[in-house]
Design a protein around this motif. Sequence first.
Motif, PDB file in Angstrom:
ATOM      1  N   CYS A   1       7.222  -8.396   7.537  1.00  0.00           N
ATOM      2  CA  CYS A   1       6.337  -7.232   7.592  1.00  0.00           C
ATOM      3  C   CYS A   1       7.135  -6.013   7.136  1.00  0.00           C
ATOM      4  N   LEU A   2       6.699  -5.407   6.040  1.00  0.00           N
ATOM      5  CA  LEU A   2       7.420  -4.285   5.445  1.00  0.00           C
ATOM      6  C   LEU A   2       6.940  -2.940   5.971  1.00  0.00           C
ATOM      7  N   LYS A   3       5.651  -2.822   6.220  1.00  0.00           N
ATOM      8  CA  LYS A   3       5.087  -1.549   6.684  1.00  0.00           C
ATOM      9  C   LYS A   3       3.914  -1.821   7.601  1.00  0.00           C
ATOM     10  N   THR A   4       3.686  -0.903   8.519  1.00  0.00           N
ATOM     11  CA  THR A   4       2.502  -0.940   9.373  1.00  0.00           C
ATOM     12  C   THR A   4       1.856   0.433   9.353  1.00  0.00           C
ATOM     13  N   LEU A   5       0.578   0.467   9.013  1.00  0.00           N
ATOM     14  CA  LEU A   5      -0.206   1.702   9.046  1.00  0.00           C
ATOM     15  C   LEU A   5      -1.181   1.580  10.200  1.00  0.00           C
ATOM     16  N   ALA A   6      -1.241   2.586  11.033  1.00  0.00           N
ATOM     17  CA  ALA A   6      -2.128   2.560  12.192  1.00  0.00           C
ATOM     18  C   ALA A   6      -3.271   3.541  11.984  1.00  0.00           C
ATOM     19  N   GLU A   7      -4.484   3.030  12.019  1.00  0.00           N
ATOM     20  CA  GLU A   7      -5.647   3.904  12.018  1.00  0.00           C
ATOM     21  C   GLU A   7      -5.725   4.622  13.366  1.00  0.00           C
ATOM     22  N   ASP A   8      -6.514   5.681  13.411  1.00  0.00           N
ATOM     23  CA  ASP A   8      -6.783   6.352  14.676  1.00  0.00           C
ATOM     24  C   ASP A   8      -7.394   5.349  15.651  1.00  0.00           C
ATOM     25  N   HIS A   9      -7.228   5.589  16.943  1.00  0.00           N
ATOM     26  CA  HIS A   9      -7.710   4.623  17.941  1.00  0.00           C
ATOM     27  C   HIS A   9      -9.217   4.437  17.885  1.00  0.00           C
ATOM     28  N   ASN A  10      -9.947   5.400  17.300  1.00  0.00           N
ATOM     29  CA  ASN A  10     -11.392   5.253  17.148  1.00  0.00           C
ATOM     30  C   ASN A  10     -11.764   4.664  15.787  1.00  0.00           C
ATOM     31  N   ALA A  11     -10.757   4.300  14.997  1.00  0.00           N
ATOM     32  CA  ALA A  11     -11.009   3.859  13.625  1.00  0.00           C
ATOM     33  C   ALA A  11     -10.426   2.471  13.407  1.00  0.00           C
ATOM     34  N   ILE A  12     -11.018   1.471  14.028  1.00  0.00           N
ATOM     35  CA  ILE A  12     -10.524   0.107  13.884  1.00  0.00           C
ATOM     36  C   ILE A  12     -10.806  -0.374  12.465  1.00  0.00           C
ATOM     37  N   CYS A  13      -9.753  -0.733  11.756  1.00  0.00           N
ATOM     38  CA  CYS A  13      -9.880  -1.151  10.363  1.00  0.00           C
ATOM     39  C   CYS A  13     -10.503  -2.537  10.283  1.00  0.00           C
ATOM     40  N   GLN A  14     -11.347  -2.741   9.278  1.00  0.00           N
ATOM     41  CA  GLN A  14     -12.025  -4.025   9.144  1.00  0.00           C
ATOM     42  C   GLN A  14     -11.955  -4.609   7.745  1.00  0.00           C
ATOM     43  N   GLN A  15     -11.745  -3.793   6.723  1.00  0.00           N
ATOM     44  CA  GLN A  15     -11.595  -4.295   5.365  1.00  0.00           C
ATOM     45  C   GLN A  15     -10.466  -3.517   4.698  1.00  0.00           C
ATOM     46  N   VAL A  16      -9.674  -4.194   3.861  1.00  0.00           N
ATOM     47  CA  VAL A  16      -8.567  -3.525   3.182  1.00  0.00           C
ATOM     48  C   VAL A  16      -8.277  -4.260   1.880  1.00  0.00           C
ATOM     49  N   GLN A  17      -7.896  -3.495   0.846  1.00  0.00           N
ATOM     50  CA  GLN A  17      -7.544  -4.092  -0.437  1.00  0.00           C
ATOM     51  C   GLN A  17      -6.657  -3.140  -1.220  1.00  0.00           C
ATOM     52  N   PHE A  18      -5.848  -3.701  -2.118  1.00  0.00           N
ATOM     53  CA  PHE A  18      -5.063  -2.884  -3.031  1.00  0.00           C
ATOM     54  C   PHE A  18      -5.975  -2.325  -4.122  1.00  0.00           C
ATOM     55  N   SER A  19      -5.606  -1.149  -4.648  1.00  0.00           N
ATOM     56  CA  SER A  19      -6.293  -0.601  -5.810  1.00  0.00           C
ATOM     57  C   SER A  19      -5.948  -1.455  -7.031  1.00  0.00           C
ATOM     58  N   PRO A  20      -6.729  -1.343  -8.115  1.00  0.00           N
ATOM     59  CA  PRO A  20      -6.451  -2.169  -9.299  1.00  0.00           C
ATOM     60  C   PRO A  20      -5.026  -2.023  -9.829  1.00  0.00           C
ATOM     61  N   ASN A  21      -4.424  -0.841  -9.696  1.00  0.00           N
ATOM     62  CA  ASN A  21      -3.046  -0.671 -10.160  1.00  0.00           C
ATOM     63  C   ASN A  21      -2.015  -0.940  -9.063  1.00  0.00           C
TER      64      ASN A  21
END
Length: 366
Positions: A224-244
Motif C-alpha cells: 500500500c503506497l498511499k491512503t486517502l481518507a474521505e470525510d467521515h460523512n463521505a464514504i467512498c463507493q466508486q473510484v478510478q484513474f483518469s485516462p492519463n
Amino acid sequence: MDDSSTDDDNASQTTEDDPQIPEHAPAPPPPPLADPPPQPQAGSVPAPREKPHYEPRHILNGHTMSISAVKFSPDGTLLASCGAENIVKIWSPFTGELIRNLTGHTAGLSDLSWSSDSVYLASASDDTTIRIWEVDTGLTHKQLKGHTKWVFCLNYNSTSTLLVSGACDGDIKIWDARKGRCVKTLHAHLDYVTAVHFNRESDLIVSCALDGLIRIWNTSTGQCLKTLAEDHNAICQQVQFSPNSKYILSTAHDSAIRLWDYKNHRCLKTYTGHANAKYCISACFSVTGGKWIVGGSEDHKVYIWDLQTREIVQVLEGHHDVVVAVATHPSQNMIATGSIDTDLSIRIWEDHNRHGHQTQGTTTRN
C-alpha cells in the motif's frame, strides 16, 4: 486529508495533457498592411464554453432485476450489462438489439470488465466466482475461484494480462488472466471493497471500500503506497484513474464526486448537484467530444459536469428510478445508463450536434 471536500483551485486547472500557452509569450508581429484587430471593450466577457447536447437514442429492456453495471467494449461495437439476476447481456449500442445472454453464474452480478481486444468479458458475482467469457461464442472461457465472499468489483489491466477483483470481506485478489490463477491476495480493507482499477501503466491499483478509505497499491509487490481518507460523512463507493492516470475520480455518499491529485494527497475539484446518499452510484470521464464528468443520481437523472469549471452542463431525464450505472463510449459521443427496481431499463444517449448529424428519435427494444 484535512479537508477532502475543499477544492484546491491553485493546484491544477487542467487535468489532461492539454498544450499550455505561456502567459507572457511575445505577441507575433502584425501582418503588413493589415488593419489592427478590434480591441475588446471594457467589461466584455469571454465566449461561453460549448456544452454537450445528448439526446435519447435507444431504450433497452430485458433485465428483470436491478441493473448494476453497463460497460462499452473497447472497440465500441458492443455494450455489456449485468444486474441482480444471474445473466450478462450483450447489446448493440447502435441498434439497441440484444445480441446474446451469457449464462452460468448462480447468483447476482455486480461488475463487468472487458479485455482490451474486446474478445473477453469478466464478470463478478455473488456466487464468489469470476467468469471470463468468450463473448462471440457466449461460452465461459475461464472460471476464477478463490474469493470466499461476494465478488463486488473487478478490472482488467491495459494489456489484459492481469485482472484485479475486490470482495465483500475486504480482500483484493490479483489474477493471471490467461492462466486463471490468483497470484496475489491483499487484505486491503475492513469492509466491502466497492471498486478496483488499474492505472494506464498497470503498475498501480486504486481501491476503495465502505471503510471510507481510498488506497493506492503497487501491483507487483502488493504494498500500500498511499491512503486517502474521505470525510467521515463521505464514504467512498466508486473510484478510478483518469485516462492519463494522473488523477483519481471518486464518488461518495455525501452527494459529491471528487477529483484527486493522489500524488500530493489533494482534492482538486468537487462536482455536486446530484443526489447520492444511499446507493453505490458510478461516475466516469467523457473525453470524446469535450471533457466531462458523467454520473448517475438517486433523483432518477444523469448529470454531466464540465471537468474544468465543475458546472453542470446537461441533465439527462427519462429514467424512472435511481440511475446507478453509467458508461461512456470509447470513441463516440455516446453514454449508456442503467437503473434499478421500478425502471430496469438501459438508455443510450447520443450527442450528434458535434458531428452535424440529426437524431432519428428514440427506439425501444424488448
